[in-house]
Enzyme design. Structure first.
Site, PDB file in Angstrom:
ATOM      1  CB  SER A 143      -0.678  -0.513   1.013  1.00 41.28           C
ATOM      2  OG  SER A 143      -1.736   1.041   0.984  1.00 41.28           O
ATOM      3  CG  ASP A 193      -6.383  -1.508  -4.336  1.00 35.63           C
ATOM      4  OD1 ASP A 193      -6.988  -0.881  -3.566  1.00 35.63           O
ATOM      5  OD2 ASP A 193      -5.309  -2.088  -4.438  1.00 35.63           O
ATOM      6  CG  HIS A 248      -5.791  -1.492  -0.277  1.00 40.54           C
ATOM      7  ND1 HIS A 248      -4.830  -1.326  -0.962  1.00 40.54           N
ATOM      8  CD2 HIS A 248      -5.549  -1.375   0.243  1.00 40.54           C
ATOM      9  CE1 HIS A 248      -4.471  -0.526  -0.851  1.00 40.54           C
ATOM     10  NE2 HIS A 248      -4.053  -0.790   0.007  1.00 40.54           N
TER      11      HIS A 248
END
Ligand SMILES: *[C@@H]1O[C@H](CO)[C@@H](O)[C@H](O)[C@H]1NC(C)=O
Ligand SMILES: *[C@@H]1O[C@H](CO)[C@@H](O)[C@H](O)[C@H]1NC(C)=O
Ligand SMILES: *[C@@H]1O[C@H](CO)[C@@H](O)[C@H](O)[C@H]1NC(C)=O
Length: 401
Positions: free
Chosen positions: A189, A341, A371
């Protein structure tokens, strides 16, 4: 009716409401995902309320909850785990115990959390890094860089650079028995974004004599320039990470002024003089056909935000938006993207841009991916998806590092 009963009742109603919010059909363990999603949405709502009445900043409630999940450095029969510092930056280091004839590979891991949350001490990441160390016989270093809002851009980035600068010295690599030709930087991320920028710096800066062999980016964010790419349109409300939540948190790395996330929601945040960057993140040219669907390309709108944020032009917030010349020296790359995501297309576009300049890229796309799954890999809420992602990442490292 007591105040507590009222709160409890309202929470139950909200929970029931959120739990019936539709999620994509192909998601594995849909009930677990619904529960996690509802919990995140309720936390967001409470965080917003607490902020409105002036009790806590938006990120604080998330931060308190996540800290409950931090683990101690616990060594086992195979791995020594230590919390130490490299150049004054806290790191958690995993050292295999077994003596080896040969030098070891090493992985530097940069955790996610929108630049404002999280730690390499979270249970799931501790497990990931421990297993990486064990399976590869590698030295693994999780970096606890300083977080926003307290420390603003580029502090988090610079902390990770400091750690790499320290670790990649010949004498430090030798001290830990690391092979200088087998070092990888990894991140998930926002940590993937930092890892990608640091990889660009190391590979292009002659000051770094020892270069990276690989970078591994797990559902990374890679740009802040265009906030209306197809994956952000399709997954605006999650699951798990909504666009609003991502922006409200990540913007704290630049400012506490709410006009920035509000402008980013509408793709009206870029300052005048940034139009030259659009072609470098143009999804209409960079995304494979199947992901463009029926979306129509619209350029971000310039100059609406006052004051403007020049940091938004900085390639350290948008490693996707650099010239080909800065990409071509990048090492062997692993990118994992998830279908459901908001950050999906950042990863997909980086795959295209790297392949276009001849960088060797391995790309795994999780058709049922969401995600943040990697963070739900330990009791009480583990997702099979998280475990699959962990295994794919570690397998890639085993084969390529
Ligand atoms: C240590 O490694 C051995 C051999 O791979 C394995 O059997 C054992 O379960 C490992 N111990 C831990 C705590 O992971
Ligand atoms: C983005 O790509 C589309 C399609 O190739 C093109 O029409 C448009 O001019 C491009 N815009 C920018 C700013 O690069
Ligand atoms: C990319 O290259 C152009 C022209 O070669 C240059 O003007 C521009 O500053 C470069 N952009 C970045 C982000 O390095």
């Amino acid at each position: 009716m007591g105040y507590k009963t009222l709160c409890f009742g309202l929470t139950c109603i909200l929970f029931a409401y959120y739990i019936y919010t539709p999620i994509p059909k192909n998601i594995e363990e849909p009930w677990k995902v619904r529960i996690i999603d509802a919990a995140i949405k309720i936390t967001s709502l409470m965080a917003t309320l607490l902020e409105k009445i002036g009790l806590k900043r938006f990120d604080e409630l998330f931060s308190i909850i996540m800290k409950l999940d931090y683990t101690q450095p616990i060594s086992d029969e195979n791995i020594t785990v230590m919390d130490i510092t490299f150049s004054d930056i806290p790191v958690r280091m995993y050292l295999p115990k077994r003596k080896r004839e040969n030098l070891r590979p090493a992985v530097i891991f940069v955790h996610g959390g929108a630049f404002v949350l999280g730690s390499c001490k979270m249970t799931a990441l501790d497990l990931l890094n421990r297993q990486t160390a064990k399976n590869l016989g590698a030295v693994v270093v999780g970096v606890d860089y300083r977080l926003g809002h307290q420390y603003q851009f580029p502090v988090a980035h610079e902390d990770v650079v400091s750690v790499l600068k320290f670790f990649l010295q010949d004498k430090i690599l030798a001290k830990y028995g690391v092979d200088p030709t087998r070092v990888c930087i990894s991140g998930d991320s926002a940590g993937g974004l930092i890892a990608a920028t640091v990889a660009q710096l190391i590979q292009n800066d002659p000051e770094f004599k020892n270069k990276l062999k690989a970078q591994a980016l797990i559902y990374p964010g890679l740009q802040v320039i265009d906030t209306s790419i197809p994956s952000q349109r399709e997954n605006e409300h999650g699951p798990l990470l909504s666009k609003k939540l991502a922006l409200e948190l990540a913007c704290l790395y630049l400012t506490q002024d709410k006009t920035l996330p509000q402008a980013m929601m509408k793709n009206q945040h870029m300052p005048h003089g940034s139009r030259h960057l659009f072609k470098l993140v143009n999804w209409s040219t960079l995304l494979p056909e199947e992901y463009k669907r029926n979306h129509v390309y619209t350029e971000p709108i310039l100059g609406r935000l006052n004051p403007s944020y020049s940091a938004l032009l900085d390639s350290r917030l948008s490693p996707l938006a650099v010239n080909d010349s800065q990409l071509q020296n990048l090492p062997l790359t692993y990118i994992l993207t998830c279908q459901h995501d908001i950050l999906r297309d950042d990863g997909l576009m980086y795959v295209s841009r790297l392949q276009n300049v001849g960088v060797k890229v391995s790309h795994d796309h999780m058709e049922d991916g969401i995600h943040g799954a990697l963070s739900f890999m330990a009791s009480p809420v583990y997702l099979q998806l998280g475990i699959r992602i962990k295994d794919m990442y570690i397998n890639w490292l085993e084969e390529n590092l």
